[in-house]
Write a protein that holds these residues in place. Structure first.
Motif, PDB file in Angstrom:
ATOM      1  N   LEU A   7       0.723  -1.231   0.015  1.00  0.00           N
ATOM      2  CA  LEU A   7       0.112  -0.040  -0.172  1.00  0.00           C
ATOM      3  C   LEU A   7       0.933   1.080  -0.132  1.00  0.00           C
ATOM      4  O   LEU A   7       1.679   1.606   1.043  1.00  0.00           O
ATOM      5  N   ALA A   8       0.827   2.069  -0.974  1.00  0.00           N
ATOM      6  CA  ALA A   8       1.794   3.195  -1.214  1.00  0.00           C
ATOM      7  C   ALA A   8       1.032   4.658  -0.556  1.00  0.00           C
ATOM      8  O   ALA A   8       0.388   5.201  -1.373  1.00  0.00           O
ATOM      9  N   SER A   9       0.746   4.211   0.788  1.00  0.00           N
ATOM     10  CA  SER A   9       0.071   5.485   1.438  1.00  0.00           C
ATOM     11  C   SER A   9       0.342   5.766   2.653  1.00  0.00           C
ATOM     12  O   SER A   9       0.501   4.694   3.520  1.00  0.00           O
ATOM     13  N   ALA A  10       0.406   6.925   3.272  1.00  0.00           N
ATOM     14  CA  ALA A  10       0.519   7.266   4.722  1.00  0.00           C
ATOM     15  C   ALA A  10      -0.541   7.195   5.373  1.00  0.00           C
ATOM     16  O   ALA A  10      -0.882   7.607   6.624  1.00  0.00           O
ATOM     17  N   SER A  11      -1.640   7.061   4.819  1.00  0.00           N
ATOM     18  CA  SER A  11      -3.119   7.125   5.441  1.00  0.00           C
ATOM     19  C   SER A  11      -3.580   6.134   6.377  1.00  0.00           C
ATOM     20  O   SER A  11      -3.628   5.044   5.729  1.00  0.00           O
ATOM     21  N   PRO A  12      -3.701   6.284   7.581  1.00  0.00           N
ATOM     22  CA  PRO A  12      -4.120   5.234   8.430  1.00  0.00           C
ATOM     23  C   PRO A  12      -5.391   4.741   8.063  1.00  0.00           C
ATOM     24  O   PRO A  12      -5.605   3.292   8.304  1.00  0.00           O
ATOM     25  N   ARG A  13      -6.296   5.440   7.583  1.00  0.00           N
ATOM     26  CA  ARG A  13      -7.672   4.922   7.140  1.00  0.00           C
ATOM     27  C   ARG A  13      -7.421   3.815   5.989  1.00  0.00           C
ATOM     28  O   ARG A  13      -8.211   2.934   6.127  1.00  0.00           O
ATOM     29  N   ARG A  14      -6.606   4.249   5.130  1.00  0.00           N
ATOM     30  CA  ARG A  14      -6.545   3.202   4.083  1.00  0.00           C
ATOM     31  C   ARG A  14      -5.866   1.936   4.381  1.00  0.00           C
ATOM     32  O   ARG A  14      -6.243   1.022   3.936  1.00  0.00           O
ATOM     33  N   LYS A  15      -4.941   2.172   5.276  1.00  0.00           N
ATOM     34  CA  LYS A  15      -4.277   0.832   5.842  1.00  0.00           C
ATOM     35  C   LYS A  15      -5.463  -0.082   6.582  1.00  0.00           C
ATOM     36  O   LYS A  15      -5.430  -1.189   6.308  1.00  0.00           O
ATOM     37  N   GLU A  16      -6.288   0.820   7.491  1.00  0.00           N
ATOM     38  CA  GLU A  16      -7.585   0.013   7.986  1.00  0.00           C
ATOM     39  C   GLU A  16      -8.256  -0.955   6.857  1.00  0.00           C
ATOM     40  O   GLU A  16      -8.679  -1.835   7.228  1.00  0.00           O
ATOM     41  N   LEU A  17      -8.691  -0.028   5.982  1.00  0.00           N
ATOM     42  CA  LEU A  17      -9.565  -0.529   4.847  1.00  0.00           C
ATOM     43  C   LEU A  17      -8.893  -1.771   4.109  1.00  0.00           C
ATOM     44  O   LEU A  17      -9.494  -2.601   3.743  1.00  0.00           O
ATOM     45  N   LEU A  18      -7.621  -1.546   3.801  1.00  0.00           N
ATOM     46  CA  LEU A  18      -7.026  -2.613   3.229  1.00  0.00           C
ATOM     47  C   LEU A  18      -7.037  -4.125   4.043  1.00  0.00           C
ATOM     48  O   LEU A  18      -7.053  -5.147   3.692  1.00  0.00           O
ATOM     49  N   GLU A  19      -6.847  -3.900   5.303  1.00  0.00           N
ATOM     50  CA  GLU A  19      -6.551  -5.057   6.328  1.00  0.00           C
ATOM     51  C   GLU A  19      -8.135  -5.550   5.942  1.00  0.00           C
ATOM     52  O   GLU A  19      -8.138  -6.912   6.577  1.00  0.00           O
ATOM     53  N   LEU A  20      -9.108  -5.197   5.791  1.00  0.00           N
ATOM     54  CA  LEU A  20     -10.323  -5.921   5.653  1.00  0.00           C
ATOM     55  C   LEU A  20     -10.105  -6.866   4.610  1.00  0.00           C
ATOM     56  O   LEU A  20     -11.189  -8.013   4.618  1.00  0.00           O
ATOM     57  N   LEU A  21      -8.971  -7.094   3.666  1.00  0.00           N
ATOM     58  CA  LEU A  21      -9.012  -8.150   2.631  1.00  0.00           C
ATOM     59  C   LEU A  21      -8.442  -9.601   3.430  1.00  0.00           C
ATOM     60  O   LEU A  21      -8.294 -10.582   2.890  1.00  0.00           O
ATOM     61  N   GLN A  22      -8.076  -9.222   4.939  1.00  0.00           N
ATOM     62  CA  GLN A  22      -7.387 -10.384   5.415  1.00  0.00           C
ATOM     63  C   GLN A  22      -6.165 -10.711   4.790  1.00  0.00           C
ATOM     64  O   GLN A  22      -5.762 -12.110   4.730  1.00  0.00           O
ATOM     65  N   LEU A  23      -5.412 -10.067   4.248  1.00  0.00           N
ATOM     66  CA  LEU A  23      -3.967 -10.401   3.570  1.00  0.00           C
ATOM     67  C   LEU A  23      -2.804  -9.848   4.346  1.00  0.00           C
ATOM     68  O   LEU A  23      -3.045  -8.519   4.575  1.00  0.00           O
ATOM     69  N   PRO A  24      -1.705 -10.238   4.129  1.00  0.00           N
ATOM     70  CA  PRO A  24      -0.742  -9.524   4.712  1.00  0.00           C
ATOM     71  C   PRO A  24      -0.106  -8.540   3.460  1.00  0.00           C
ATOM     72  O   PRO A  24      -0.270  -8.987   2.427  1.00  0.00           O
ATOM     73  N   PHE A  25       0.080  -7.350   3.909  1.00  0.00           N
ATOM     74  CA  PHE A  25       0.592  -6.463   3.092  1.00  0.00           C
ATOM     75  C   PHE A  25       1.533  -5.378   3.691  1.00  0.00           C
ATOM     76  O   PHE A  25       1.675  -5.076   5.019  1.00  0.00           O
ATOM     77  N   GLU A  26       2.395  -4.622   2.833  1.00  0.00           N
ATOM     78  CA  GLU A  26       3.693  -3.713   3.703  1.00  0.00           C
ATOM     79  C   GLU A  26       2.793  -2.263   3.251  1.00  0.00           C
ATOM     80  O   GLU A  26       2.302  -2.248   2.124  1.00  0.00           O
ATOM     81  N   VAL A  27       3.495  -1.591   4.228  1.00  0.00           N
ATOM     82  CA  VAL A  27       2.944  -0.082   3.951  1.00  0.00           C
ATOM     83  C   VAL A  27       4.214   0.860   3.457  1.00  0.00           C
ATOM     84  O   VAL A  27       5.171   0.900   4.275  1.00  0.00           O
ATOM     85  N   ILE A  28       4.229   1.285   2.309  1.00  0.00           N
ATOM     86  CA  ILE A  28       5.473   2.051   1.882  1.00  0.00           C
ATOM     87  C   ILE A  28       4.924   3.465   1.507  1.00  0.00           C
ATOM     88  O   ILE A  28       4.382   3.623   0.152  1.00  0.00           O
ATOM     89  N   PRO A  29       4.920   4.602   2.328  1.00  0.00           N
ATOM     90  CA  PRO A  29       4.276   5.797   1.700  1.00  0.00           C
ATOM     91  C   PRO A  29       5.100   6.282   0.547  1.00  0.00           C
ATOM     92  O   PRO A  29       6.042   6.370   0.521  1.00  0.00           O
ATOM     93  N   SER A  30       4.107   6.796  -0.310  1.00  0.00           N
ATOM     94  CA  SER A  30       4.913   7.516  -1.635  1.00  0.00           C
ATOM     95  C   SER A  30       5.228   8.832  -1.079  1.00  0.00           C
ATOM     96  O   SER A  30       4.459   9.694  -0.607  1.00  0.00           O
TER      97      SER A  30
END
Ligand SMILES: Cc1cn([C@H]2C[C@H](O)[C@@H](COP(=O)(O)OP(=O)(O)OP(=O)(O)O)O2)c(=O)[nH]c1=O
Length: 189
Positions: A7-30
């Protein structure tokens, strides 16, 4: 083989929403500097910004699926980004009061040479807001890092009379569409 997701984002909301997929992911803000081009239509603008954010990270991660996203509010043909001051936040909220505006979220997913870019549009109707309601809401601090100076997922929920379209897109990421596009691109969980 399982695909890597970023997830290329610094937004904590986007991180929470992507967590709904129940998949591991990395956060690297652009680190892309957001420049609003008033010449572009809102849909083109959020897509272009989402793509710039995803590209910034994807060039260093060729094998991953990289997601970039951007949200703006459009009211009376004016594009509203994040307010730069309390005064600007108040102005935005006065503009949105008692009316229907549109929230555009652009998403861009990049995997090597493949790129899927799309947007969602959601109509949000606000109740009429009194000056003291606006003042109190701005003092809460919530509007300051949000497009259009409100967060529907927080105290801002109290301003909203009606919504038509994807709620999650207003919060910053249309998660159902994003999940479907990932699948279409061959993402394997
Ligand atoms: C309208 C609205 C916007 N927002 C937020 C979503 C976005 O985080 C923000 C708009 O700013 P963006 O520039 O889209 O995103 P960002 O800078 O927060 O994060 P990044 O660029 O690193 O991905 O406004 C809400 O949280 N709730 C709302 O109801």
């Amino acid at each position: 083989m399982k695909s890597n997701l970023i997830l290329a984002s610094a937004s904590p909301r986007r991180k929470e929403l992507l967590e709904l997929l129940q998949l591991p992911f990395e956060v690297i803000p652009s680190l892309v500097e957001e420049v609003m081009d008033e010449e572009l239509q809102p849909a083109e603008m959020v897509q272009s910004l989402a793509q710039q954010k995803a590209k910034g990270v994807a060039k260093e991660h060729q094998h991953a699926f990289v997601i970039g996203s951007d949200t703006i509010v459009v009211s009376d043909n004016k594009m509203l980004g994040k307010p730069k001051s309390h005064d600007e936040a108040k102005k935005m909220l006065r503009n949105l009061s008692g009316k229907t505006h549109e929230v555009f979220t652009g998403v861009s997913i990049i995997n090597g040479e493949k790129i899927h870019t799309f947007h969602e549009k959601t109509a949000v109707t606000f109740y009429h807001l009194t000056e003291s309601e606006i003042e109190d809401y701005v003092l809460s601090g919530e509007p300051m890092d949000k497009a259009g100076a409100y967060g529907i997922q927080g105290l801002g929920a109290l301003l909203v009379k009606e919504i038509s379209g994807d709620y999650f897109s207003v919060v910053g990421l249309p998660i159902a569409r994003t999940s479907r596009e990932l699948k279409e691109m061959g993402f394997s969980r």
